[in-house]
Enzyme design. Structure first.
Site, PDB file in Angstrom:
ATOM      1  CG  HIS A 113      10.225 -28.447   3.087  1.00 44.62           C
ATOM      2  ND1 HIS A 113      10.853 -29.680   3.038  1.00 44.62           N
ATOM      3  CD2 HIS A 113      10.797 -27.774   4.118  1.00 44.62           C
ATOM      4  CE1 HIS A 113      11.755 -29.750   4.023  1.00 44.62           C
ATOM      5  NE2 HIS A 113      11.737 -28.602   4.689  1.00 44.62           N
ATOM      6  CD  GLU A 171      -3.302  -0.491   2.012  1.00 48.18           C
ATOM      7  OE1 GLU A 171      -3.059   0.255   2.975  1.00 48.18           O
ATOM      8  OE2 GLU A 171      -4.392  -1.051   1.853  1.00 48.18           O
ATOM      9  CE  LYS A 226     -12.070   0.937   0.435  1.00 52.58           C
ATOM     10  NZ  LYS A 226     -11.336   1.815   1.332  1.00 52.58           N
TER      11      LYS A 226
HETATM   12  O1  PA5 Z   1      -4.079   0.980   5.302  1.00 52.00           O
HETATM   13  C1  PA5 Z   1      -5.248   1.274   5.138  1.00 52.00           C
HETATM   14  O2  PA5 Z   1      -5.619   2.446   5.153  1.00 52.00           O
HETATM   15  C2  PA5 Z   1      -6.306   0.213   4.921  1.00 52.00           C
HETATM   16  O3  PA5 Z   1      -5.795  -1.055   4.862  1.00 52.00           O
HETATM   17  C3  PA5 Z   1      -7.300   0.279   6.051  1.00 52.00           C
HETATM   18  O4  PA5 Z   1      -6.661   0.041   7.256  1.00 52.00           O
HETATM   19  C4  PA5 Z   1      -8.438  -0.699   5.847  1.00 52.00           C
HETATM   20  O5  PA5 Z   1      -9.057  -0.479   4.616  1.00 52.00           O
HETATM   21  C5  PA5 Z   1      -9.469  -0.556   6.946  1.00 52.00           C
HETATM   22  O6  PA5 Z   1      -9.941   0.743   6.991  1.00 52.00           O
HETATM   23  P1  PA5 Z   1     -10.749   1.263   8.223  1.00 52.00           P
HETATM   24  O7  PA5 Z   1      -9.881   1.222   9.430  1.00 52.00           O
HETATM   25  O8  PA5 Z   1     -11.136   2.657   7.840  1.00 52.00           O
HETATM   26  O9  PA5 Z   1     -11.942   0.375   8.381  1.00 52.00           O
END
Ligand code: PA5
Length: 508
Positions: free
Chosen positions: A378, A349, A492
């Protein structure tokens, strides 16, 4: 730029000399198989000398003011970055909802509230609201925490994780399991079973988390033998409340904060991760202290003494100059698998970005892979050893295992079995890792190793913080925003209308 050799060369047990950066705590980064002739070279690093200087300056500014060039929030507004403040427990940080003496006390109070009072906690969250929590649980509780007696758990609750998928089978299994526990408690102790749902969502409305939360809340509220309490962990902003915050206010649920300026993948050091730390009675201060000492080491101007700058520079150069753009995160030890999964999110990310900070299309990002030693020796090792020359295998080693087991000589007449006896399992694990590393090295395969003297809160804090700070450096080197994740909005935007259509087609 290179240090005097005594700074980074140490003799290992065999008397071989390895290049490594070893901190006073004993934590070390062995980069012997990543740097040198035929690997990342001094010339490679010299090529990035100015970029490294700039990246280091940017980190200084980030630490002081939270400013990161060109970083924008999801809404397109400039946003501060505060993860580097999290290791410091100060009143000042409390004003930003970061860790303060008060917030740490609140976490300790939560531990005492749960002790001998709540039977089971379900921590609901996904991505950054789950992965770090799972690391803490796995490392400090292992596989059998929920089967231990309450006394052995020091009165603390059983722990379950949900919300990290929208899987009806597993959610149903957790519900049925907790109902069965409640029945046993009713018949043995004549009382209700107490379940605490910790609902973690920074944005406060994530489908995966909230769907599981609503299903469980509804089931448990309707079930006579279960008492439910809820704790919400979300953005604390009162002016612009998240849906979860609004719900918590309306329902009078206690809350913990996901601070502004701390992205999901950096939340293990704030009340997101620390909520799990409190549930399992972990030493929160030691964990943050390890992170703090790592942060101090990462302020060193000398690359050879700065673990995050060195790690980022070597991995960046390995990718750019040698095509090694896959990082296999391979800890040795079962309960460290979730650490590898946490790292996948951190790297993917943070650095997988189509556009750089100047809007130029770059499609940057090294690809992370999960592996566990010895298990994946393995399965994956054939690829690591002979496949495409596109990987760095990053090992994690625990030097001393608590309660290590000696392999006994129970079948002395069987030569092969007798031949593996007398050593501890921890020693055998390290022989396996070392052999893997040597074999990779013998075939031009880049690898490196982080060594934790032991698996405790302090050293885990050091390691997680080092990895977080490394991606921050690499973001600067690659000129991409390591703190946004615009790519996850694409699906999304498609999913929302699809869900609405589905509801319409069902007449809802
Ligand atoms: O790193 C990030 O921003 C995402 O992985 C969020 O943590 C994930 O989508 C969960 O989001 P939220 O905490 O708003 O539910």
């Amino acid at each position: 730029m290179r240090p005097s050799s005594d700074k980074k060369i140490f003799a290992n047990k065999k008397g071989d000399f390895n290049m490594a950066l070893t901190l006073q705590s004993g934590f070390s980064f062995d980069y012997d198989n990543l740097f040198g002739e035929g690997k990342v070279t001094q010339a490679d690093l010299d090529f990035y000398k100015e970029d490294l200087k700039k990246a280091h300056e940017a980190m200084k500014v980030m630490r002081e003011s939270g400013f990161i060039k060109a970083h924008l929030s999801k809404d397109g507004a400039p946003e501060k970055v505060y993860f580097s403040k999290l290791p410091y427990i100060t009143e000042e940080n409390g004003k930003l909802n970061l860790n303060s003496p008060d917030s740490i006390k609140k976490l300790h109070d939560f531990t005492e509230h749960l002790r001998n009072n709540v039977d089971a906690v379900v921590s609901l969250g996904i991505g950054g609201s789950f992965l770090g929590n799972k690391v803490l649980f796995d490392v400090f509780c292992g596989e059998f925490w929920n089967t231990w007696t309450k006394e052995k758990r020091k009165g603390l609750p059983k722990v379950y994780f949900s919300g990290q998928n929208i899987d009806p089978r597993r959610t149903g299994d957790i519900i049925n399991h907790l109902k069965a526990m409640a029945e046993v408690t009713k018949s043995h102790e004549g009382r209700k079973y107490k379940v605490c749902l910790i609902c973690i969502s920074k944005s406060g409305g994530t489908l995966d988390t909230m769907s599981n939360f609503m299903v469980m809340y509804d089931e448990f509220m309707k079930y006579d033998d279960i008492d439910v309490e809820v704790v919400a962990v979300t953005d604390p902003n009162m002016e612009k409340k998240t849906l979860l915050k609004q719900l918590a206010c309306d329902m009078n649920w206690p809350t913990f904060a996901v601070p502004d300026g701390v992205g999901g993948r950096f939340t293990v050091f704030c009340e997101v991760g620390l909520s799990t730390a409190a549930v399992i009675g972990m030493d929160i201060e030691k964990f943050l202290e390890g992170a703090k000492h790592m942060d101090e080491a990462c302020q060193n101007d000398d690359i050879w003494q700065n673990p995050a700058m060195l790690n980022a520079a070597l991995k960046f150069a390995a990718a750019q100059k040698h095509g090694r753009n896959i990082e296999v995160m391979m800890p040795y030890g079962d309960y460290l698998k979730s650490l590898s999964e946490w790292y996948i999110q951190l790297l993917a990310e943070s650095l997988g970005k189509q556009f750089d900070k100047d809007g130029k299309e770059v499609c940057y990002g090294r690809t992370p892979l999960v592996a566990v030693g010895t298990t994946d020796m393995h399965s994956q090792t054939q690829q690591h050893q002979e496949g495409a020359l596109d990987k760095v295998v990053q090992f994690i080693k625990v030097a001393n295992w608590k309660n290590d087991l000696t392999i006994p000589n129970v079948f002395p007449n069987y030569e092969r079995l007798a031949g593996i006896s007398g050593v501890t399992m921890g020693e055998a694990l390290e022989v396996a890792r070392q052999s893997n590393s040597d074999a990779l090295k013998s075939n031009k395969r880049f690898n490196a190793c982080f060594t934790l003297p032991e698996l405790n809160e302090y050293h885990l804090g050091e390691l997680l913080y080092l990895l977080a700070m490394s991606v921050a450096y690499e973001g600067e080197l690659a000129n991409v925003d390591a703190f946004n994740q615009p790519g996850v909005e694409a699906y999304k935007r498609i999913m929302g209308p699809k869900l609405s259509e589905l509801r319409k087609s069902k007449g809802l």
